[in-house]
Structure formats: C-alpha cells, structure tokens
Enzyme design. Structure first.
Site, PDB file in Angstrom:
ATOM      1  N   GLN A  14       0.808  -1.229   0.206  1.00  0.00           N
ATOM      2  CA  GLN A  14      -0.117   0.097   0.007  1.00  0.00           C
ATOM      3  C   GLN A  14       0.828   1.144   0.068  1.00  0.00           C
ATOM      4  OE1 GLN A  14      -0.980   0.724   4.677  1.00  0.00           O
ATOM      5  NE2 GLN A  14      -1.669  -1.200   3.908  1.00  0.00           N
ATOM      6  N   HIS A  31       0.109   5.748   0.677  1.00  0.00           N
ATOM      7  CA  HIS A  31      -0.888   7.043   1.285  1.00  0.00           C
ATOM      8  C   HIS A  31      -0.542   8.163   0.368  1.00  0.00           C
ATOM      9  CE1 HIS A  31      -1.520   4.082   4.416  1.00  0.00           C
ATOM     10  NE2 HIS A  31      -0.542   4.083   4.840  1.00  0.00           N
ATOM     11  N   GLU A  84       2.982   8.948   8.095  1.00  0.00           N
ATOM     12  CA  GLU A  84       2.941   8.289   9.194  1.00  0.00           C
ATOM     13  C   GLU A  84       4.482   7.567   9.802  1.00  0.00           C
ATOM     14  OE1 GLU A  84       0.225   5.234   8.188  1.00  0.00           O
ATOM     15  OE2 GLU A  84       1.788   3.865   7.328  1.00  0.00           O
ATOM     16  N   HIS A 108       4.733   0.196   0.671  1.00  0.00           N
ATOM     17  CA  HIS A 108       5.242  -0.344   1.827  1.00  0.00           C
ATOM     18  C   HIS A 108       4.263  -1.470   2.239  1.00  0.00           C
ATOM     19  CE1 HIS A 108       2.519   2.901   3.588  1.00  0.00           C
ATOM     20  NE2 HIS A 108       2.254   1.752   4.563  1.00  0.00           N
ATOM     21  N   ARG A 154      -4.385   0.343  -1.543  1.00  0.00           N
ATOM     22  CA  ARG A 154      -3.875  -1.018  -1.449  1.00  0.00           C
ATOM     23  C   ARG A 154      -3.414  -1.340  -2.990  1.00  0.00           C
ATOM     24  NH1 ARG A 154      -8.787  -1.660   0.784  1.00  0.00           N
ATOM     25  NH2 ARG A 154      -8.695  -1.739   3.181  1.00  0.00           N
TER      26      ARG A 154
END
Length: 201
Positions: free
Chosen positions: A88, A90, A108, A166, A186
């Site tokens: 996935q 982001h 994150e 990642h 995803r």
C-alpha cells in the site's frame, strides 16, 4: 478543559492481526485485532473518553471545548501483525486535493516495540524496478521480491512519507503516529479479496 482524562481506544479487526492486542481489547484470539486506535476523532474510529459525567465520544468531547480540533493534527495507534499487511501507500495533502478526496494526506511513522527475527518491512521499489510492476503483482510467486526489505528491530523508527509503497511480513508490534487521515491505497492484498486502488496509488 482542565485535568487528565482516560481514553477508551477503539479495536479494529484485521486478517493479519498478530495477537498482541487481543487481550487488551478483551477479545478472543480468533478476532485478530490488528489495530488499537488510541487517539482519533474520525467517526470510523470512535475512540471514547471518560469524564466526570461518564463516557462520550472523544470527537464530541473535543467539539465542546474551545480548542480548535477539526481536524486533529495527528492520530495514534498500536498495530499488531502476524501476516503480511497489504502492499500500500498513502497520499500527500496535495494528492488528496488532486484526487478530489476529503481531508488531508497521510504521513506516518512507526516505532517498533517487538519484532520476531523473521519479520521484515518492505519500503519502496528496488532501484532497478519500474513502477509498472505494481500492476503485475497479482499471481506472482513472490510479489514482495520487488521491494527493499529491512529487518525491523525493537526501537527502530520507520518514517513512511506519502507515496512510499510499503508492506510487512512476520510478527510485529509497533506504535504509529500519523496525520489524521484514513486514506490507504491498496496495491496488492495477498488474495484476501480487499478492494484495490491501483490507479490512485
């Protein structure tokens, strides 16, 4: 808003849940708790707070204060894995605007609390790989072979900038701080039937 308040985190079942959090969430191991959302005011993660008047949603409690909290700048989670999380990435703040999504992007950072020796984190494509390979992972014998693998160890801090593809394998327990966002694209999910987002990713 004065004083110290106890939070009631929100448990999220995941097929890759590693078992670390099942007892904390008062669930059986069969439920596979993968995430324990500690601090968030997003409606899909209804974290609660205990006040003198009883329990209420953290989002409602914050809305009643005079502190600007919409959105909160960050979320906190504990994650437990015993299987591969999806491949996935982001979006950034700019990506969410370009794609017409609500809310901000999702930077994150993980702090590894426990890691079995066989666990791995996969961070970005290897230098000789082209992005087109992300469309060809389905059906491959070893789809993670295209990515840089590291062995996470207790105390490691792993920074996941928006756009970085990642995944992980093996049993891990880690603490996550992230932007307040639930945007996950995803790319591959190991045949578990989850919706994929190849074009957005």
């Amino acid at each position: 808003m004065n004083g110290i308040y106890r939070l009631i985190p929100y448990a999220v079942r995941k097929p890759w849940g590693g078992g670390h959090l099942d007892v904390l969430a008062h669930n059986s191991a069969a439920e596979k708790i993968g995430e324990y959302v500690l601090f968030s005011n997003l409606p899909q993660f209804p974290v609660k707070i205990i006040t003198n008047a009883g329990e209420k949603l953290l989002a409602d409690f914050l809305r009643e204060t005079d502190i600007p909290t919409d959105p909160l700048p960050f979320m906190l989670k504990l994650l437990s894995t015993n299987d591969s999380i999806s491949v996935q990435n982001h979006p950034s703040d700019a990506d969410t605007q370009a794609l017409g999504l609500t809310g901000g992007g999702k930077f994150e950072c993980w702090t590894i609390l426990e890691a079995e020796s066989t666990a791995r984190a996969y961070l970005g494509l290897k230098p000789d790989e082209r992005p087109e390979v992300l469309h060809q992972l389905e059906g491959e014998k070893d789809p993670l072979s295209h990515f840089n693998a590291i062995q996470p160890r207790q105390g490691d801090v792993i920074r996941l900038n928006p756009g970085l593809v990642h995944s992980t394998t093996g049993r891990l327990l880690f603490y996550e701080i992230q932007q307040t966002s639930d945007h996950t694209f995803r790319i591959y999910d190991f045949g578990r039937g989850s919706e994929l987002h190849l074009e957005q990713a």
